[in-house]
Design a protein around this motif. Structure first.
Motif, PDB file in Angstrom:
ATOM      1  N   GLU A 192      18.763 -51.721 115.598  1.00 39.17           N
ATOM      2  CA  GLU A 192      17.700 -51.402 114.418  1.00 39.17           C
ATOM      3  C   GLU A 192      16.857 -50.022 114.812  1.00 39.17           C
ATOM      4  N   THR A 251      12.984 -55.151 111.258  1.00 36.55           N
ATOM      5  CA  THR A 251      13.897 -55.303 110.065  1.00 36.55           C
ATOM      6  C   THR A 251      13.526 -54.855 108.754  1.00 36.55           C
ATOM      7  N   SER A 252      12.309 -55.282 108.403  1.00 34.77           N
ATOM      8  CA  SER A 252      11.861 -54.801 106.961  1.00 34.77           C
ATOM      9  C   SER A 252      11.512 -53.199 106.759  1.00 34.77           C
ATOM     10  N   SER A 283      15.063 -51.933 106.114  1.00 36.68           N
ATOM     11  CA  SER A 283      15.507 -52.428 104.937  1.00 36.68           C
ATOM     12  C   SER A 283      14.968 -51.279 104.046  1.00 36.68           C
ATOM     13  N   TYR A 284      13.399 -51.054 103.976  1.00 29.72           N
ATOM     14  CA  TYR A 284      12.816 -50.091 103.121  1.00 29.72           C
ATOM     15  C   TYR A 284      13.588 -48.829 103.221  1.00 29.72           C
ATOM     16  N   LEU A 303      16.643 -48.004 104.312  1.00 23.02           N
ATOM     17  CA  LEU A 303      17.751 -47.987 103.662  1.00 23.02           C
ATOM     18  C   LEU A 303      17.818 -48.061 102.356  1.00 23.02           C
ATOM     19  N   ALA A 304      16.907 -48.538 101.514  1.00 21.85           N
ATOM     20  CA  ALA A 304      16.711 -48.630 100.229  1.00 21.85           C
ATOM     21  C   ALA A 304      16.228 -47.271  99.794  1.00 21.85           C
ATOM     22  N   ASN A 350      10.507 -49.492  96.271  1.00 18.71           N
ATOM     23  CA  ASN A 350      10.887 -50.231  97.311  1.00 18.71           C
ATOM     24  C   ASN A 350       9.679 -51.076  98.006  1.00 18.71           C
ATOM     25  N   TYR A 401      10.252 -54.245 100.115  1.00 19.65           N
ATOM     26  CA  TYR A 401      10.776 -54.725 101.507  1.00 19.65           C
ATOM     27  C   TYR A 401       9.564 -54.626 102.571  1.00 19.65           C
TER      28      TYR A 401
END
Length: 149
Positions: free
Chosen positions: A31, A63-64, A67-68, A70-71, A85, A88
């Motif tokens: 990560e 992790t959040s 995800s943000y 990656l979006a 986004n 996230y």
């Protein structure tokens, strides 16, 4: 051979998923590497906006954040994706977040305040929505069905 099995997988053959049969690979160290890689891929013109969001929120969980980012990458790092986004990061999407860079912090502050108000589950829905700092009789009716779910 590499076989990826979700950690919450429950099948008839789950007994063979144990460490005795397969070697477990921890992705915990991946990560931070991915977060750094994605931050380095941010276009120069968006870097300051994304850093402002991340710093203003104050250390979102990794992790959040991943995800943000990656979006953002999935949407080709557009200005709109920065606000779209935000969910996230446990905020409400805000498509106009970066339209005026002088207002980013105030928009983020309003967003965080609104999320805190809406998450006050010890108060009735109508009181929470009424307390939001938005023009009266504008979006309020749209919030009720969302919150009631």
């Amino acid at each position: 051979m590499l076989i990826l099995v979700p950690s919450n997988s429950r099948t008839a053959a789950e007994d063979s998923y144990g460490n005795a049969t397969f070697k477990e690979i921890s992705l915990e160290r991946i990560e931070p590497i991915l977060v750094t890689k994605l931050q380095n891929e941010l276009p120069e013109d968006l870097l300051a906006f994304v850093r402002t969001v991340i710093n203003y929120i104050g250390n979102p969980n990794r992790t959040s954040l991943l995800s943000y980012l990656l979006a953002l990458e999935e949407e080709s790092f557009t200005k709109e994706s920065i606000g779209r986004n935000l969910f996230y990061l446990n905020l409400l999407p805000d498509l106009k977040l970066v339209e005026d860079e002088n207002l980013i912090r105030s928009r983020l502050n309003l967003n965080i305040t609104s999320c805190n108000i809406l998450a006050s589950f010890n108060r009735p829905i109508y009181d929470r929505v009424d307390e939001l700092q938005i023009k009266k009789d504008s979006l309020q009716k749209d919030f009720y069905p969302i919150i009631q779910r």
